[in-house]
Design an enzyme around this catalytic site. Structure first.
Site, PDB file in Angstrom:
ATOM      1  N   SER A  64       0.832  -1.263  -0.100  1.00  0.00           N
ATOM      2  CA  SER A  64       0.076  -0.034   0.157  1.00  0.00           C
ATOM      3  C   SER A  64       1.062   1.280  -0.118  1.00  0.00           C
ATOM      4  O   SER A  64       1.839   1.380   0.606  1.00  0.00           O
ATOM      5  CB  SER A  64      -0.801   0.019   1.294  1.00  0.00           C
ATOM      6  OG  SER A  64      -2.160  -0.269   0.992  1.00  0.00           O
ATOM      7  N   GLY A  65       0.326   2.259  -0.893  1.00  0.00           N
ATOM      8  CA  GLY A  65       1.113   3.575  -0.682  1.00  0.00           C
ATOM      9  C   GLY A  65       1.195   4.269   0.607  1.00  0.00           C
ATOM     10  O   GLY A  65       2.529   5.037   0.948  1.00  0.00           O
ATOM     11  N   HIS A  66       0.262   4.294   1.367  1.00  0.00           N
ATOM     12  CA  HIS A  66       0.431   5.064   2.624  1.00  0.00           C
ATOM     13  C   HIS A  66       1.402   4.602   3.779  1.00  0.00           C
ATOM     14  O   HIS A  66       1.489   5.376   4.960  1.00  0.00           O
ATOM     15  CB  HIS A  66      -1.131   5.292   3.051  1.00  0.00           C
ATOM     16  CG  HIS A  66      -1.518   4.055   3.902  1.00  0.00           C
ATOM     17  ND1 HIS A  66      -1.863   3.870   5.330  1.00  0.00           N
ATOM     18  CD2 HIS A  66      -2.353   2.895   3.178  1.00  0.00           C
ATOM     19  CE1 HIS A  66      -2.395   2.740   5.299  1.00  0.00           C
ATOM     20  NE2 HIS A  66      -2.625   2.363   4.324  1.00  0.00           N
TER      21      HIS A  66
ATOM     22  N   CYS B 123      -9.549  -3.082  19.143  1.00  0.00           N
ATOM     23  CA  CYS B 123     -10.877  -2.517  19.642  1.00  0.00           C
ATOM     24  C   CYS B 123     -11.883  -3.201  18.762  1.00  0.00           C
ATOM     25  O   CYS B 123     -11.932  -2.954  17.294  1.00  0.00           O
ATOM     26  CB  CYS B 123     -10.974  -0.981  19.410  1.00  0.00           C
ATOM     27  SG  CYS B 123     -11.509  -0.364  21.186  1.00  0.00           S
TER      28      CYS B 123
HETATM   29  N1  PMP Z   1      -1.260  -5.752   5.376  1.00  0.00           N
HETATM   30  C1  PMP Z   1      -0.432  -5.306   6.351  1.00  0.00           C
HETATM   31  C2  PMP Z   1       0.682  -6.228   6.732  1.00  0.00           C
HETATM   32  C3  PMP Z   1      -0.758  -4.145   6.865  1.00  0.00           C
HETATM   33  O1  PMP Z   1      -0.044  -3.609   7.779  1.00  0.00           O
HETATM   34  C4  PMP Z   1      -1.866  -3.347   6.158  1.00  0.00           C
HETATM   35  C5  PMP Z   1      -2.368  -1.890   6.929  1.00  0.00           C
HETATM   36  N2  PMP Z   1      -2.513  -1.980   8.454  1.00  0.00           N
HETATM   37  C6  PMP Z   1      -2.633  -3.726   5.261  1.00  0.00           C
HETATM   38  C7  PMP Z   1      -2.358  -5.010   4.683  1.00  0.00           C
HETATM   39  C8  PMP Z   1      -3.905  -3.083   4.756  1.00  0.00           C
HETATM   40  O2  PMP Z   1      -3.499  -2.087   3.933  1.00  0.00           O
HETATM   41  P1  PMP Z   1      -4.585  -1.021   3.334  1.00  0.00           P
HETATM   42  O3  PMP Z   1      -5.303  -0.649   4.747  1.00  0.00           O
HETATM   43  O4  PMP Z   1      -3.847   0.337   3.016  1.00  0.00           O
HETATM   44  O5  PMP Z   1      -5.465  -1.712   2.471  1.00  0.00           O
END
Ligand code: PMP
Length: 406
Positions: free
Chosen positions: A203-205, A330
């Site tokens: 993911s980009g963020h 939570c």
């Molecule tokens: N996989 C992992 C290991 C993550 O840490 C996250 C984000 N917490 C995700 C998947 C899901 O990413 P997104 O919310 O950007 O879809």
């Protein structure tokens, strides 16, 4: 120097967008706003060119080919597309999937759904270190296994799974290997060829890029892997993910990846230095505090510590000006202890009083020291009020106490 609060130390959850990324994105909202699929005018061609530049940067960063990069809305979608897409595409070959209990929900829940639909899922346990046991993986494989999905870096404890070894096992048996690399791309080297990875999500963020954009890498050669799409429509992304491309997001993701690769060495050195400093200060100053996850197989910016004899919620309240994550998730009605920490063998109490620290590109030494000072004093105060800690200090084995029940 006074530290500005609140302090952000939750970079596994998300990261701020790097200002250089925002700058690269801006023209694509207004000046170059075309649809990358518009083939008959320059607005479309310019948008397409920007997308293809980002695709090439991203492909290079993980040692893939541009044609193997599928843009999605994020890792949740990429994981769903990989897992459900393989299950459907390869259903005739077999119905067995292997995953692990410490995966993110975006892997666990698609696997659970497939289980309800009749697929057979092996949930590998983890060792107390958080690593999977490769012998257990080998033993779980059957002639019906169509997919191994094991994450690269864990989002709670930062443990890095041995993807090279997993990839080698999958390749030897001719099984598709997917890895959720959301926490690792841009942070540590990722090489889909070297590790024999067939599908990879991120993911980009999580890497100083924008939210709502991500990637699924889908291998095209040796072997050619195919996934059944989840979304049907205009046939974008080689038919694997229909929908008008998020051009601004993709440009941002490309820039974010470029910066991460350029700065990986210096970021890793600085962040692992700060993380080691935080670890040392906490473990040395706070008795009965323990690190979770193998320290030798851990993301450089990641630290997870349990503090016994303190109550989880009071601990978090005591450090309210510091944004971290606790060992509790939570759910709608209750505060559940983290399933990842429990799978390492921690009890509910200790899981609740654990903290995940996620350092990032913008974390400073002053912030790390502020957080360490604060925790040391808060834990001390909470323990002064704890009758259990007093008993423990008197040498009473709390596990042997027979409590009166009313
Ligand atoms: N996989 C992992 C290991 C993550 O840490 C996250 C984000 N917490 C995700 C998947 C899901 O990413 P997104 O919310 O950007 O879809």
């Amino acid at each position: 120097m006074a530290v500005k609060t609140p302090i952000y130390m939750d970079n596994h959850a998300t990261t701020p967008t790097d200002p250089r990324v925002v700058e690269a994105m801006l023209p694509y909202f207004t000046e170059v706003f075309g649809n990358a699929a518009s083939r008959n005018h320059s607005f479309g061609w310019q948008a397409e060119e920007a997308v293809e530049n980002a695709r090439a940067t991203i492909a290079k960063a993980i040692n893939a080919d541009s044609k193997e990069i599928v843009f999605t809305s994020g890792a949740t979608e990429s994981n769903n597309l990989a897992i459900k897409g393989i299950a459907e595409m390869y259903a005739e070959k077999g119905n067995h999937i292997i995953t692990c209990v410490t995966e993110h929900k975006a892997v666990i829940d698609p696997c659970k759904k497939l289980e309800r639909q009749g697929f057979d899922v092996t949930w590998l346990p983890v060792l107390p270190s958080g690593l999977i046991d490769l012998d257990a993986l080998r033993a779980a494989i059957t002639d019906k296994t169509i997919l191994i999905t094991i994450m690269h870096g864990n989002n709670e404890i930062g443990v890095i799974q041995p993807v090279d070894e997993i990839g080698a096992i999958a390749a030897e048996k001719g099984i598709v290997f997917h890895t959720d690399a959301t926490q690792t791309v841009g942070k540590i080297p990722v090489d889909v060829k070297k590790s024999n990875i067939h599908l990879l999500s991120f993911s980009g963020h999580k890497l100083y890029g924008p939210k709502g954009v991500g990637v699924l890498y889908v291998r095209r050669r040796k072997p050619r892997v195919r996934v059944t799409p989840i979304l049907d429509g205009g046939g974008h992304e080689r038919g694997m993910r229909s929908g008008t491309l998020n051009v601004t997001g993709i440009v941002g993701l490309g820039k974010a990846v470029e910066l991460c690769i350029q700065e990986m060495e210096s970021d890793t050195k600085r962040l692992s230095g700060l993380r080691d400093h935080l670890r040392k200060r906490l473990l040395e100053s706070i008795p009965e505090s323990y690190e979770n996850g193998d320290p030798n197989h851990k993301l450089p910016h990641s630290l997870n510590i349990s503090f016994s004899f303190v109550e989880g919620e009071s601990l978090l309240m005591g450090i309210a000006e510091v944004a971290v994550s606790s060992g509790s998730a939570c759910t709608s009605a209750s505060l559940e202890p983290s399933y990842v920490l429990k799978s390492l063998g921690l009890g509910d109490e200790l899981a609740h009083s654990s903290i995940r620290f996620g350092l990032g590109r913008f974390t400073t030494k002053e912030e790390v020291d502020y957080v360490a000072d604060k925790l040391i004093s808060v834990v001390e105060k909470l323990r002064e009020m704890s009758p259990l800690y007093e008993m423990h200090n008197e040498g009473i084995d709390l596990s042997k106490v027979e409590w009166a029940h009313h």
